[in-house]
Design a protein around this motif. Structure first.
Motif, mmCIF file in Angstrom:
data_model
loop_
_atom_site.group_PDB
_atom_site.id
_atom_site.type_symbol
_atom_site.label_atom_id
_atom_site.label_comp_id
_atom_site.label_asym_id
_atom_site.label_seq_id
_atom_site.Cartn_x
_atom_site.Cartn_y
_atom_site.Cartn_z
ATOM 1 N N UNK A 200 0.860 -1.176 0.000
ATOM 2 C CA UNK A 200 0.000 0.000 0.000
ATOM 3 C C UNK A 200 0.899 1.229 0.000
ATOM 4 N N UNK A 201 0.884 1.971 -1.102
ATOM 5 C CA UNK A 201 1.733 3.147 -1.245
ATOM 6 C C UNK A 201 1.174 4.283 -0.389
ATOM 7 N N UNK B 167 -1.335 -3.858 -5.549
ATOM 8 C CA UNK B 167 -0.682 -2.564 -5.367
ATOM 9 C C UNK B 167 -1.777 -1.524 -5.218
ATOM 10 N N UNK B 168 -1.852 -0.905 -4.052
ATOM 11 C CA UNK B 168 -2.903 0.069 -3.772
ATOM 12 C C UNK B 168 -2.288 1.404 -3.388
ATOM 13 N N UNK B 169 -3.127 2.423 -3.459
ATOM 14 C CA UNK B 169 -2.688 3.780 -3.138
ATOM 15 C C UNK B 169 -3.619 4.366 -2.095
ATOM 16 N N UNK B 170 -3.040 4.920 -1.050
ATOM 17 C CA UNK B 170 -3.844 5.541 -0.001
ATOM 18 C C UNK B 170 -4.554 6.755 -0.569
ATOM 19 N N UNK B 171 -5.864 6.751 -0.478
ATOM 20 C CA UNK B 171 -6.647 7.848 -1.036
ATOM 21 C C UNK B 171 -6.668 9.031 -0.084
ATOM 22 N N UNK C 157 8.114 -6.824 -14.701
ATOM 23 C CA UNK C 157 8.325 -8.265 -14.490
ATOM 24 C C UNK C 157 7.694 -8.757 -13.202
ATOM 25 N N UNK C 158 6.450 -8.372 -12.993
ATOM 26 C CA UNK C 158 5.663 -8.839 -11.849
ATOM 27 C C UNK C 158 4.438 -9.538 -12.416
ATOM 28 N N UNK C 159 4.533 -10.854 -12.564
ATOM 29 C CA UNK C 159 3.530 -11.603 -13.311
ATOM 30 C C UNK C 159 2.136 -11.545 -12.720
ATOM 31 N N UNK C 160 2.019 -11.378 -11.404
ATOM 32 C CA UNK C 160 0.706 -11.464 -10.769
ATOM 33 C C UNK C 160 0.154 -10.121 -10.310
ATOM 34 N N UNK D 128 -3.372 -3.624 -10.443
ATOM 35 C CA UNK D 128 -3.395 -2.232 -10.014
ATOM 36 C C UNK D 128 -4.764 -1.938 -9.418
ATOM 37 N N UNK D 129 -4.786 -1.509 -8.186
ATOM 38 C CA UNK D 129 -6.021 -1.216 -7.500
ATOM 39 C C UNK D 129 -5.934 0.195 -6.922
ATOM 40 N N UNK D 130 -7.037 0.873 -6.661
ATOM 41 C CA UNK D 130 -8.395 0.394 -6.846
ATOM 42 C C UNK D 130 -8.805 0.335 -8.306
ATOM 43 N N UNK D 131 -9.839 -0.461 -8.571
ATOM 44 C CA UNK D 131 -10.383 -0.559 -9.916
ATOM 45 C C UNK D 131 -11.153 0.722 -10.226
ATOM 46 N N UNK D 132 -11.617 0.887 -11.489
ATOM 47 C CA UNK D 132 -12.182 2.163 -11.910
ATOM 48 C C UNK D 132 -13.062 2.848 -10.873
#
Length: 209
Positions: free
Chosen positions: A19-20, A38-42, A57-60, A63-67
């Motif tokens: 969580x960034x 991978x999330x971002x603090x809102x 090179x991160x296969x899994x 990117x969140x949150x979704x739209x």
């Protein structure tokens, strides 16, 4: 760690999520096989200070949150975004491109499972450098692209693109110029604003306007 501004994860094989926080300005995540979230603090009052995001090179990775509404995503200060070699990445919030007014450099490449609707022809309004290709949708099916006039540096990856020729888009009509040999869907239109052009791996290309 309230003073933390620069974060890099490299070959952290068991890292599963991150969580960034709202202090980080540069985030690099590379060769982390297990990371999926991978999330971002809102923040409602202030945009995230993140200006550079690199994921490779991160296969899994997802990117969140979704739209969600762009004001909640709050990445308006982002100037550089690079996502490459993420083989299982399926979605990307390109719906928010128009809100990324600070974004100047963008790479999205070698993500073969990305949502088939991308690219959809809309780009960040002040983009100057773009590196793209190796996506789910073949380049021959991208259709007209409304590249901003600020775009001066373009690198295209051509593996399985289906493109056989390149023309130059008319700045007014967004149509192919008469000097091009083809007007079919197998021809890709380049923006007339370019100063630098790199074509990589286009094994079927026969002509360039």
């Amino acid at each position: 760690m309230e003073s933390l501004k620069y974060v890099t994860f490299h070959k952290c094989e068991t890292l599963e999520s991150y969580n960034c926080t709202n202090t980080v300005e540069r985030l690099v995540i590379s060769t982390c096989a297990s990371i999926s979230s991978l999330t971002f603090s809102a923040m409602q009052e202030h945009p995230c200070p993140l200006t550079e995001l690199i994921v490779g090179d991160c296969d899994n990775i997802k990117l969140q949150p979704k739209p969600i509404p762009a004001k909640e995503l709050s990445l308006s200060r982002l100037t550089s975004l690079e996502i490459s070699g993420c083989k299982n990445l399926k979605s990307f919030p390109h719906e928010h491109f128009q809100s990324l007014t600070s974004l100047e450099e963008l790479e999205i490449s070698q993500c073969p499972r990305l949502d088939y609707s991308f690219p959809c022809g809309v780009w960040p309004p002040n983009l100057s450098k773009l590196r793209i290709g190796g996506l789910n949708k073949p380049m021959s099916e991208w259709g007209p692209q409304s590249f901003p006039t600020s775009l001066v540096d373009l690198l295209l990856f051509g593996e399985n693109s289906g493109v056989v020729s390149f023309g130059v888009a008319d700045a007014v009509r967004n149509t192919i110029t008469p000097s091009s040999s083809s007007s079919s869907s197998l021809s890709f239109l380049l923006p007339p604003s370019l100063v630098s052009l790199t074509l990589h791996g286009f094994t079927d290309v026969e002509s360039l306007s």
